[in-house]
Design an enzyme around this catalytic site. Sequence first.
Site, short mmCIF file in Angstrom:
data_model
loop_
_atom_site.label_atom_id
_atom_site.label_comp_id
_atom_site.label_asym_id
_atom_site.label_seq_id
_atom_site.Cartn_x
_atom_site.Cartn_y
_atom_site.Cartn_z
N ASP A 74 36.86 40.21 41.00
CA ASP A 74 36.42 41.34 40.77
C ASP A 74 36.71 42.75 39.83
O ASP A 74 37.72 42.14 39.36
CB ASP A 74 36.82 41.80 42.48
N GLU A 89 38.36 35.12 42.97
CA GLU A 89 38.52 35.33 44.40
C GLU A 89 38.61 34.52 45.76
O GLU A 89 39.08 33.98 45.79
CB GLU A 89 38.73 36.77 44.33
N HIS A 129 31.16 51.07 38.14
CA HIS A 129 29.87 50.18 38.69
C HIS A 129 28.37 51.02 39.23
O HIS A 129 28.73 52.24 39.40
CB HIS A 129 30.25 49.01 40.07
N ASP A 165 37.53 45.77 39.20
CA ASP A 165 38.31 46.71 39.43
C ASP A 165 38.65 46.04 39.14
O ASP A 165 39.54 46.07 38.33
CB ASP A 165 37.90 46.71 41.13
N ARG A 175 32.68 48.05 45.67
CA ARG A 175 33.40 48.82 45.50
C ARG A 175 33.07 49.71 44.78
O ARG A 175 33.13 49.54 43.26
CB ARG A 175 34.96 48.00 46.06
N GLU A 231 42.02 45.97 40.50
CA GLU A 231 42.82 45.28 41.52
C GLU A 231 42.88 43.68 40.86
O GLU A 231 43.20 42.52 41.06
CB GLU A 231 42.44 45.46 43.28
N TYR A 252 27.66 44.60 43.21
CA TYR A 252 29.17 44.65 44.01
C TYR A 252 29.59 46.14 44.43
O TYR A 252 28.97 47.30 44.11
CB TYR A 252 30.06 44.51 42.24
#
Length: 606
Positions: A82, A9, A344, A84, A300, A86, A298
Amino acid sequence: MAHKLVIVESPAKARTIGKFLGRGYKVEASNGHVRDLPKSQIGVDEKNGFEPKYITIRGRGDILDKIRKEARSATKIYLATDPDREGEAISWHLSKVLNIPEDEACRVEFHEITSKEVKSAIKTSRPIDMDLVNAQQARRVLDRLVGYKISPLLWSKVRKGLSAGRVQSVATSMICDREHEIDEFEAEEYWTLTAMFKAGGVEFKTRFSTENGEKRDLKSKEEADHVLARLKGGAFTVRGVKNGERKKNPTAPFTTSNLQQEASRKLGFTTLKTMQIAQQLYEGVDIEGEGTQGLVSYIRTDSTRISEEAISAVRGMIEERYGADYLPEEPNRYRSRQSAQDAHEAIRPTDISRRPEAIKSSITRDQFKLYKLIYDRFVASQMTPAVYDTLSAEIEGDGLGFHFGGQKMKFPGFTAVYEEGQDDTQEEQDSALPPLQEGMTVEFVKVESEQHFTQPPAHYTEAALVKTLEELGIGRPSTYAPTISTIIARRYVAKENKNLYLTEIGEVVNNIMKQSFPSIVDVNFTANMERLLDAVAEGKVGWKTIIENFYPDLEAAVEKAEKELQAVKIEDEVTDVICDQCGRNMVVKYGPHGKFLACPGFPECR
């Protein structure tokens, strides 16, 4: 030259990963999302199964052209956005742009940006998880329907530029409810009597508790004076002595919300600043002698789980640096919240040997502060409890009773490294313990009386709001910071000295939402929606089913509100600055970039 293409990203992450993978790989950055719903229209086909209409985001065309060019000559494409929901959705959009078959093992996840993790993840690619993608699509379409259906209503009834959002409306409503609680609160008077006594040469402080053997609260000065009049300072005897030991256990390593709360308490960071700096630490920074390294895992996450490898490394470090007394026999395990996705690990340093002080010169001041917070919390989470000697006793005389309670640290345990910050209440202070024994006589020294008033609930701070949102199951780790930033940017909420206050516009919008769209601002409804999105991610519910059940009620509520809601006039704030064209007093207006001065005669006067 043949190469494998890795797409991440951010450019910072691309540089870091490129150094790890070396020759044979090219790493490109998508700069976040590449496709989204159009801004100029709702972008969801309400009449044909709520199919979303995705377009290339403005400004991403050149980036996509470059990615397509590299993809044409690549022998293999890895989508490493990432780890997750999203990120899964961004990878899916990229796969559509690049015409990657749905069953191709193109998706990789980097849970930490280290050479070992990156090289390992590349070997374990998988197909894109459409359940995770669909959970993200459901969230995006829900938020778009709410925003694009209700916002025009606010423009027509209140003023242009306002917006409604599914989670932001709940957060605003919570702040509004707290303001009303504070406004309606009626303070009650009470008094405390603090008496000093002496035993064995040690003075100690006690709190008045009983009169004639009965528990007594003092509600007025007269009641306090009545007790003071009885207190002749005669002989006082020690009763009910209890010696004990208390253990205080360490707290779990950070989840996203814990990190945001603690960085607010201890460092004064906003939720947005915390996440920006944490992202930098995750993506990688240049360390002298090491090159670019991701410093934390990570960021989040709602899980307190830690890998066995990381636990083994930190336990070895604790024993070596602090000694065997600081190392529990078995690793400490922490239970995540019932609503946690547990996708995670908790947030931790990627290399426990990389001490904050050793890399301080290579990172910014704020990066150092946050890294040290994460590092120390993780180390402390795997240490032994702190141990305190405790003593409680009642001091009695003249029919009056005073309570003593104290503690003294016996062994620091994890507190040698880290102690959690407190929002308001402070636990009992560590102090010298007087040599009290059952039946002994103690010397009265002095007494002080003090008036108090019960306090209303505290205003929300960013940290307190994040904590409450998480407890209620509203939003997810990635949504807390943008939600708070949005309601402040929209001027629904103002921030002063860390506290969040409802503005006049916020109150008007909240009243409309509560009157016309009560389910959207209902915390239980919103929390249940999160659970439904979790069910989509687990493959248990179709994402369009959620939209189909939600939309008819929303549409009906909008139609009713358009007919029944009265327009609300919010007057502009008038200033003493005079317009140099027409002489009228300028007013404060708000635009996308903040507030500005404007002539109230616009458009006649420019």
